[in-house]
Write an enzyme that holds these catalytic residues in place. Structure first.
Site, PDB file in Angstrom:
ATOM      1  N   ARG A 173       0.823  -1.209   0.000  1.00 12.06           N
ATOM      2  CA  ARG A 173       0.000   0.000   0.000  1.00 12.06           C
ATOM      3  C   ARG A 173       0.851   1.251   0.000  1.00 12.06           C
ATOM      4  NH1 ARG A 173      -4.886  -2.533   2.324  1.00 12.06           N
ATOM      5  NH2 ARG A 173      -6.544  -0.986   2.263  1.00 12.06           N
ATOM      6  N   ARG A 220      -9.964   7.157   4.269  1.00  7.44           N
ATOM      7  CA  ARG A 220      -9.262   6.056   3.577  1.00  7.44           C
ATOM      8  C   ARG A 220      -9.014   6.405   2.118  1.00  7.44           C
ATOM      9  NH1 ARG A 220     -13.529   1.945   5.013  1.00  7.44           N
ATOM     10  NH2 ARG A 220     -12.476   0.381   3.745  1.00  7.44           N
TER      11      ARG A 220
END
Ligand code: ADP
Length: 189
Positions: A89, A145
């Site tokens: 990520r 997010r």
């Protein structure tokens, strides 16, 4: 060895498509999100730490998540390959993954980028929150997010383009149609 990074924003369908890939190609699966949710459920120290970050829509520190990944990877004995879901990520995570695989005489085979417009992501996540009760699927955390995704995770597209591993997948449509595009990309490897 087929080492597949399934990539995309929160709500892009990584988990759903991973299941189909596993069923067809018989790969091992690492979902860092699932690992962390299991730790939270079991009330471990790691789970307590993870919950703090997840509830805020933030990523866990790279060093911590890289350690977790290495130990899951080592637990796979005989393997046709692995599907990495929710990892990497960040760029340091991608570099760590490359190093781990290279040390095992392997590399990432392909990065599948499930592309879904933001309005649809939000709609899917809100629905998932209502159905599954996932604590981080509420509007406030979803927005955080998505910011984290755009700032920290989305640069991985260019990283994998430079590596010659990037594959765009249209993430909108029926699950079958999306999987068909994925399978045809994998079959060309
Ligand atoms: P989604 O892709 O829907 O956001 P995941 O289930 O993959 O959800 O992950 C849930 C949360 O777990 C993330 O928002 C983040 O806080 C944490 N997490 C998962 N994978 C990683 C990672 N590779 N690095 C840092 N944090 C992670």
């Amino acid at each position: 060895m087929l080492n597949i990074v399934i990539f995309g924003a929160p709500g892009s369908g990584k988990g759903t498509q991973s299941e189909r890939i596993i069923a067809k190609y018989g790969l091992n699966h690492i979902s860092t999100g699932d690992v962390l949710r299991a730790e939270i459920k079991n009330g471990t120290e790691l789970g307590k730490v993870a919950k703090g970050y997840i509830d805020q829509g933030q990523l866990l520190p790279d060093a911590l998540i890289i350690d977790i990944l290495a130990s899951v990877l080592d637990s796979f004995k005989e393997s046709k390959g692995v599907i990495f879901d929710g990892f990497p990520r960040t760029i340091p995570q991608a570099e760590a993954l490359k190093k781990m695989l290279n040390e095992r005489g392997q590399d990432v085979s392909v990065m599948l980028d499930l592309d879904v417009p933001e309005a649809e992501l939000i709609e899917r996540l809100i629905k998932r929150g209502q159905e599954s009760g996932r604590a981080d699927d509420n509007m406030e955390t979803i927005k955080k997010r998505l910011v984290v995704y755009n700032e920290q995770t989305s640069p991985l597209k260019d990283y994998y383009k430079t590596e010659g591993k990037y594959q765009h997948i249209n993430g909108v449509g029926t699950m079958e149609a999306i999987f068909a595009e994925i399978a045809s990309a994998i079959d060309k490897l």
